[in-house]
Scaffold this motif. Sequence first.
Motif, PDB file in Angstrom:
ATOM      1  N   VAL A  94       0.823  -1.208   0.000  1.00 43.12           N
ATOM      2  CA  VAL A  94       0.000   0.000   0.000  1.00 43.12           C
ATOM      3  C   VAL A  94       0.856   1.257   0.000  1.00 43.12           C
ATOM      4  O   VAL A  94       0.525   2.249  -0.646  1.00 43.12           O
ATOM      5  N   ALA A  95       1.992   1.200   0.716  1.00 41.25           N
ATOM      6  CA  ALA A  95       2.801   2.397   0.913  1.00 41.25           C
ATOM      7  C   ALA A  95       3.765   2.687  -0.231  1.00 41.25           C
ATOM      8  O   ALA A  95       4.073   3.856  -0.501  1.00 41.25           O
ATOM      9  N   ALA A  96       4.246   1.655  -0.907  1.00 40.67           N
ATOM     10  CA  ALA A  96       5.275   1.849  -1.932  1.00 40.67           C
ATOM     11  C   ALA A  96       4.683   2.394  -3.229  1.00 40.67           C
ATOM     12  O   ALA A  96       3.534   2.099  -3.575  1.00 40.67           O
ATOM     13  N   PRO A  97       5.458   3.186  -3.969  1.00 38.00           N
ATOM     14  CA  PRO A  97       4.944   3.773  -5.207  1.00 38.00           C
ATOM     15  C   PRO A  97       4.855   2.800  -6.374  1.00 38.00           C
ATOM     16  O   PRO A  97       4.087   3.013  -7.306  1.00 38.00           O
ATOM     17  N   ARG A  98       5.648   1.733  -6.342  1.00 42.25           N
ATOM     18  CA  ARG A  98       5.657   0.773  -7.434  1.00 42.25           C
ATOM     19  C   ARG A  98       5.754  -0.642  -6.882  1.00 42.25           C
ATOM     20  O   ARG A  98       6.236  -0.856  -5.770  1.00 42.25           O
ATOM     21  N   ARG A  99       5.314  -1.597  -7.696  1.00 37.19           N
ATOM     22  CA  ARG A  99       5.315  -2.989  -7.249  1.00 37.19           C
ATOM     23  C   ARG A  99       6.717  -3.480  -6.937  1.00 37.19           C
ATOM     24  O   ARG A  99       6.931  -4.127  -5.902  1.00 37.19           O
ATOM     25  N   ILE A 100       7.668  -3.199  -7.790  1.00 37.07           N
ATOM     26  CA  ILE A 100       9.022  -3.700  -7.573  1.00 37.07           C
ATOM     27  C   ILE A 100       9.619  -3.140  -6.294  1.00 37.07           C
ATOM     28  O   ILE A 100      10.381  -3.805  -5.593  1.00 37.07           O
ATOM     29  N   VAL A 101       9.246  -1.902  -5.973  1.00 32.28           N
ATOM     30  CA  VAL A 101       9.723  -1.286  -4.738  1.00 32.28           C
ATOM     31  C   VAL A 101       9.088  -1.981  -3.533  1.00 32.28           C
ATOM     32  O   VAL A 101       9.757  -2.300  -2.551  1.00 32.28           O
ATOM     33  N   ALA A 102       7.769  -2.207  -3.619  1.00 30.54           N
ATOM     34  CA  ALA A 102       7.063  -2.873  -2.519  1.00 30.54           C
ATOM     35  C   ALA A 102       7.633  -4.256  -2.257  1.00 30.54           C
ATOM     36  O   ALA A 102       7.872  -4.642  -1.103  1.00 30.54           O
ATOM     37  N   GLU A 103       7.857  -5.015  -3.320  1.00 28.50           N
ATOM     38  CA  GLU A 103       8.384  -6.371  -3.160  1.00 28.50           C
ATOM     39  C   GLU A 103       9.797  -6.353  -2.598  1.00 28.50           C
ATOM     40  O   GLU A 103      10.153  -7.164  -1.741  1.00 28.50           O
ATOM     41  N   GLY A 104      10.608  -5.418  -3.070  1.00 30.36           N
ATOM     42  CA  GLY A 104      11.979  -5.314  -2.575  1.00 30.36           C
ATOM     43  C   GLY A 104      12.027  -4.915  -1.108  1.00 30.36           C
ATOM     44  O   GLY A 104      12.804  -5.471  -0.327  1.00 30.36           O
ATOM     45  N   VAL A 105      11.182  -3.958  -0.735  1.00 31.20           N
ATOM     46  CA  VAL A 105      11.139  -3.508   0.661  1.00 31.20           C
ATOM     47  C   VAL A 105      10.663  -4.634   1.570  1.00 31.20           C
ATOM     48  O   VAL A 105      11.230  -4.871   2.643  1.00 31.20           O
ATOM     49  N   ALA A 106       9.616  -5.337   1.151  1.00 28.08           N
ATOM     50  CA  ALA A 106       9.049  -6.404   1.984  1.00 28.08           C
ATOM     51  C   ALA A 106      10.050  -7.530   2.212  1.00 28.08           C
ATOM     52  O   ALA A 106      10.329  -7.917   3.356  1.00 28.08           O
ATOM     53  N   ALA A 107      10.600  -8.074   1.128  1.00 30.54           N
ATOM     54  CA  ALA A 107      11.546  -9.181   1.260  1.00 30.54           C
ATOM     55  C   ALA A 107      12.854  -8.719   1.894  1.00 30.54           C
ATOM     56  O   ALA A 107      13.412  -9.406   2.767  1.00 30.54           O
ATOM     57  N   GLY A 108      13.331  -7.557   1.487  1.00 36.85           N
ATOM     58  CA  GLY A 108      14.596  -7.047   2.012  1.00 36.85           C
ATOM     59  C   GLY A 108      14.536  -6.750   3.499  1.00 36.85           C
ATOM     60  O   GLY A 108      15.492  -7.012   4.239  1.00 36.85           O
ATOM     61  N   THR A 109      13.416  -6.214   3.946  1.00 41.02           N
ATOM     62  CA  THR A 109      13.267  -5.915   5.375  1.00 41.02           C
ATOM     63  C   THR A 109      13.263  -7.194   6.204  1.00 41.02           C
ATOM     64  O   THR A 109      13.839  -7.244   7.292  1.00 41.02           O
TER      65      THR A 109
END
Length: 262
Positions: free
Chosen positions: A179-194
């Motif tokens: 919901v918070a990320a501007p793009r899908r690739i960013v959301a996926e990277g933030v989720a898995a990376g975190t």
Amino acid sequence: MLETTRFESERLVPAAAVIGLGLAAFGGMMTLIAPGILGDVDIAALLEQFPAAMVEEMGLGKMGTIEGFIALELYEYVWLLGLGAYVAYTAAGFIAGDVETGRMDTLLAAPISRWRLLVEKYLALLTPIVVVNVVVFAGVAGAAQVIDETIPLADLVAVHVLSVPYLLACGAFGMLASVAAPRRIVAEGVAAGTLVGAFLFEMLVTNTDLGWLGAVTPMRYYDPLAILTEGTYDPAGGVILFAAAVVLLVGSAWLFGEVDVQ
């Protein structure tokens, strides 16, 4: 009712089956070869070659039993880190992916509220969580029967049951990122990376003066190594993880109601 959940669940079934069968095959193989490795290798002498701090932090001292061997080879890293990151990554693509492709406009044109849409998508995560848990449990338990090893069945069940709130918390964080990320690739990277970062952080601060900081990581509340090697269950940790999942999901629903999805 739950049409979105059914739709997303059907999309996740193939991947869940592949992951479940792959992890079951890996877990079964580790179980089958464990007696031979533990019988032929002097684990104590081998561990003397590693720094004591590393042995303690990674729980390698418990590798000398079949329960410890399986816990370290499968559950402590592949399950805790790999599967947790996968669930978070999958959840992160739900909202952000639909917004990026323009599908969200069509979904919201239907008589469904944003919070309900988000919750129904989140519930679809139960498909990979349940499928992978059941298949891997069957694989490990079956392999243990083949080699006549007495892995406590109750402990093995507890490892899988208590992983559910852990994985739900990972998925809820992925929804927040979606919901918070501007793009899908960013959301996926933030989720898995975190999730990966949280795992490493918890490992680094455990048994240090900063150990209290690890309370913010979900790994603090689910310890498959302790369950399998000591029979130590932490139902309170499961409650905390479930509560964290609810808080993250409520936060995601609130933010989803506030953001512009155009």
